[in-house]
Design a protein around this motif. Structure first.
Motif, mmCIF file in Angstrom:
data_model
loop_
_atom_site.group_PDB
_atom_site.id
_atom_site.type_symbol
_atom_site.label_atom_id
_atom_site.label_comp_id
_atom_site.label_asym_id
_atom_site.label_seq_id
_atom_site.Cartn_x
_atom_site.Cartn_y
_atom_site.Cartn_z
ATOM 1 N N LYS A 219 17.620 -45.112 30.642
ATOM 2 C CA LYS A 219 18.851 -45.013 31.420
ATOM 3 C C LYS A 219 18.589 -45.005 32.927
ATOM 4 O O LYS A 219 19.323 -45.617 33.703
ATOM 5 C CB LYS A 219 19.610 -43.738 31.027
ATOM 6 N N GLU A 223 16.372 -49.427 32.984
ATOM 7 C CA GLU A 223 17.620 -50.166 33.147
ATOM 8 C C GLU A 223 18.289 -49.870 34.496
ATOM 9 O O GLU A 223 19.498 -50.003 34.643
ATOM 10 C CB GLU A 223 18.575 -49.841 31.995
ATOM 11 N N LYS A 225 19.683 -50.466 38.091
ATOM 12 C CA LYS A 225 20.405 -51.666 38.517
ATOM 13 C C LYS A 225 19.555 -52.592 39.377
ATOM 14 O O LYS A 225 19.727 -53.826 39.334
ATOM 15 C CB LYS A 225 21.692 -51.279 39.253
ATOM 16 N N ILE A 228 17.353 -54.566 36.993
ATOM 17 C CA ILE A 228 18.171 -55.606 36.364
ATOM 18 C C ILE A 228 18.460 -56.724 37.362
ATOM 19 O O ILE A 228 18.453 -57.911 37.023
ATOM 20 C CB ILE A 228 19.479 -55.010 35.826
ATOM 21 N N ASN A 232 17.480 -60.746 36.951
ATOM 22 C CA ASN A 232 18.484 -61.806 36.963
ATOM 23 C C ASN A 232 18.343 -62.733 38.169
ATOM 24 O O ASN A 232 18.671 -63.918 38.074
ATOM 25 C CB ASN A 232 19.883 -61.196 36.897
ATOM 26 N N SER A 314 28.850 -52.964 36.684
ATOM 27 C CA SER A 314 29.656 -52.971 35.461
ATOM 28 C C SER A 314 31.076 -52.500 35.744
ATOM 29 O O SER A 314 31.896 -52.387 34.843
ATOM 30 C CB SER A 314 29.015 -52.066 34.402
ATOM 31 N N ALA A 339 25.574 -60.467 32.393
ATOM 32 C CA ALA A 339 24.485 -60.011 31.522
ATOM 33 C C ALA A 339 25.034 -58.949 30.586
ATOM 34 O O ALA A 339 26.028 -58.279 30.883
ATOM 35 C CB ALA A 339 23.345 -59.437 32.359
ATOM 36 N N THR A 340 24.422 -58.815 29.439
ATOM 37 C CA THR A 340 24.833 -57.771 28.497
ATOM 38 C C THR A 340 23.684 -56.816 28.265
ATOM 39 O O THR A 340 22.527 -57.232 28.146
ATOM 40 C CB THR A 340 25.285 -58.372 27.149
ATOM 41 N N ILE A 341 24.011 -55.536 28.201
ATOM 42 C CA ILE A 341 23.007 -54.511 27.932
ATOM 43 C C ILE A 341 23.512 -53.633 26.797
ATOM 44 O O ILE A 341 24.638 -53.134 26.829
ATOM 45 C CB ILE A 341 22.729 -53.647 29.176
ATOM 46 N N ARG A 342 22.683 -53.467 25.800
ATOM 47 C CA ARG A 342 23.040 -52.605 24.679
ATOM 48 C C ARG A 342 22.484 -51.204 24.943
ATOM 49 O O ARG A 342 21.304 -51.044 25.270
ATOM 50 C CB ARG A 342 22.443 -53.148 23.379
ATOM 51 N N ASP A 343 23.341 -50.211 24.837
ATOM 52 C CA ASP A 343 22.884 -48.839 25.013
ATOM 53 C C ASP A 343 21.751 -48.543 24.035
ATOM 54 O O ASP A 343 21.838 -48.862 22.851
ATOM 55 C CB ASP A 343 24.028 -47.846 24.756
ATOM 56 N N ILE A 384 27.618 -52.115 23.649
ATOM 57 C CA ILE A 384 27.163 -53.227 24.475
ATOM 58 C C ILE A 384 28.086 -53.289 25.689
ATOM 59 O O ILE A 384 29.309 -53.302 25.548
ATOM 60 C CB ILE A 384 27.220 -54.560 23.706
#
Length: 396
Positions: A219, A223, A225, A228, A232, A314, A339-343, A384
Motif C-alpha cells: 500500500k 504501489e 503513486k 506507478i 507508466n 484515482s 491503469a488498473t490496480i487490484r487491492d 480493482i
C-alpha cells in the motif's frame, strides 16, 4: 573455502563452498548490482537504492537460517541443501532493468529469463556444471517442481525466504517501519508435518505481523503513486519508441534501437542481449534518445531522466480527464491512459495446483492459519480500482 559478506540487513553472511563465490562472480550475477530492487521506488525514497544483488544474497542467507532448524535440516538431503541454497541465490537473476517495470514491455517474465540463464550458454550454467550441479535440478526448485515439498516451500510460498528478505530489506531501504518480520522466531517455530513445513501456534502472531507488514508495504511503498507514475511513463516511452520503429522512422541512434528489435516485433529478446541490459544501460538509452528529432520521444526520455513523470490519480472524474485531453498540446495517446490496480489480499488460500497455505500445528492437528486468525479473516475486499495517467504540463 570460507567467505563472508557484510550485509546491512542480516550482518555477516557466510559461504562455505566455492560454488557460491563462483556464481556470485559470474557476469550474469554481477549484473544484478546494476538493477535497483524497487524500480520506480527509488524516485520516492532516496535511500531505496538497494539492488537485486543484495536481495539474492539475502535470500540465500535466510535459507541458511531455515536450515539451522534441526527439524528442517534432517528432512533435506545434503545434495538438496546445496541445490536449495543455489536456487535461493539465483532466483532473481533473470530480472530486467528496473526490476518488474521492464516486464511491462517484455513478452517474457523475469522467472522465464532466470530459467534460461541457468540452463543456457552462460557463465552461471558453466559454474554449476563444473561443480557437479545439475542446472535442471536448480530450475526445478525455482519452478516449484522439486520432489521435496520442503525445498519448494522455502523458495516459493506465502512465507518463503524471498518474501522474508525483501520485506525486511525494502523496509530498511525505504526508511519505513511497516515491515520488520521476526525471522528468527518464525524459523524457530517451523516444523515438518506430513512432508511439508508448518508452524507451531506460538508463531501465529509473528506470521500475522509478517502478512500485515507485506500488505502495508504494498500500500505504502510498492504501489506508491510515484512508482506507478514511473512505470507508466516508461510504458508510454516504449510505446512511442515502438510506433516510430514500425513507422520506419530514421533514428540517429540506430544501433541503440537495434537492442529492442525483437521486443518491437513481439519476439523473445535473445539472452545475450537481455543480459547486457540493466538500469545503467537504460538511463544511457534515455539520454541518447533525448537527442532524437521526434518531440514526443525527446520529451518522454527527458521525463524519465529528470523525474518529470506523468501523474497518477484515482480521484479524478472521466469528464475531467477528457477536458484535460482536449486542452493538451500534443498527441494524447502517449500521455493519457487508464491503469488498473487490484487491492492486494493479505492472505490467499492456495489453488489446487500448488499448496502455498500457511499451516499451524497445534496438538497434532493441522489448521490453515486463516481459520485461526481474526486479522487474516478481515474482508479486505480485493477491489480493482482505476488510476488515470495524465501529464501536468504540455510537451516541451
Amino acid at each position: 573455502m570460507e567467505k563472508f559478506i557484510r550485509d546491512n540487513v542480516h550482518g555477516e553472511i557466510y559461504f562455505e563452498d566455492k560454488v557460491f563465490s563462483e556464481l556470485i562472480d559470474t557476469d550474469e550475477f554481477q549484473r544484478l548490482r546494476r538493477i535497483i530492487q524497487l524500480g520506480g521506488g527509488q524516485f520516492v525514497f532516496p535511500s531505496a537504492n538497494h539492488t537485486r544483488f543484495s536481495h539474492c544474497i539475502g535470500v540465500y542467507h535466510v535459507i541458511c537460517k531455515f536450515l539451522e532448524n534441526e527439524i528442517i535440516n534432517k528432512n533435506i538431503s545434503a545434495k538438496d541443501k546445496k541445490i536449495l541454497k543455489i536456487a535461493g541465490l539465483l532466483h532473481d537473476v533473470g530480472h530486467g532493468p528496473f526490476s518488474h517495470t521492464f516486464e511491462l514491455i517484455s513478452a517474457v517474465s523475469h522467472e522465464q529469463y532466470t530459467v534460461e540463464i541457468i540452463r543456457g550458454n552462460t557463465q552461471i550454467n558453466k559454474v554449476l556444471i563444473n561443480n557437479g550441479i545439475n542446472p535442471k535440478e536448480v530450475v526445478s526448485v525455482i519452478e516449484g517442481k522439486h520432489k521435496n515439498k520442503i525445498v519448494n516451500f522455502l523458495v516459493s510460498s506465502q512465507l518463503d525466504a524471498d518474501r522474508l528478505d525483501y520485506l525486511l530489506r525494502d523496509s530498511k531501504g525505504a526508511g519505513v517501519n511497516y515491515s520488520k518480520p521476526d525471522i528468527d522466531w518464525i524459523i524457530r517455530n517451523a516444523r515438518i508435518y506430513e512432508g511439508q513445513i508448518v508452524f507451531t501456534n506460538k508463531a501465529i502472531n509473528a506470521i500475522e505481523n509478517f502478512l500485515l507488514g507485506r500488505y502495508h508495504m504494498f500500500k505504502q511503498v510498492y504501489e506508491h503513486k510515484i512508482s506507478i507514475a514511473f512505470d507508466n511513463t516508461f510504458k508510454m516511452w516504449f510505446k512511442r519508441l515502438k510506433d516510430l520503429y514500425i513507422d520506419k522512422y530514421q533514428f540517429r541512434a540506430s544501433k541503440t534501437i537495434e537492442i529492442f528489435k525483437e521486443v518491437f516485433e513481439n519476439k523473445i529478446m535473445p539472452l545475450e542481449k537481455y543480459t547486457n541490459l540493466d538500469d545503467y544501460t537504460m538511463f544511457e538509452i534515455f539520454k541518447v534518445l533525448r537527442d532524437e528529432d521526434d518531440i514526443i520521444l525527446k520529451d518522454l526520455s527527458n521525463r524519465l531522466i529528470n523525474r518529470k513523470l506523468l501523474k497518477v490519480s484515482s480521484d479524478l472524474s472521466r469528464e475531467t480527464i477528457e477536458k484535460m485531453k482536449t486542452e493538451f498540446q500534443g498527441d494524447s495517446k502517449y500521455y493519457f491512459d487508464i491503469a488498473t490496480i487490484r487491492d492486494i489480499s493479505i492472505y490467499k488460500r492456495s489453488s489446487e495446483k500448488k499448496d502455498e497455505n500457511i499451516y499451524i500445528l497445534n496438538k497434532d492437528k493441522l489448521t490453515n492459519i486463516k481459520d485461526l486468525s481474526e486479522i487474516i479473516n478481515v474482508d479486505w475486499n480485493n477491489k480493482i480500482k482505476k488510476i488515470y495517467i495524465f501529464p501536468m504540463y504540455n510537451v516541451e
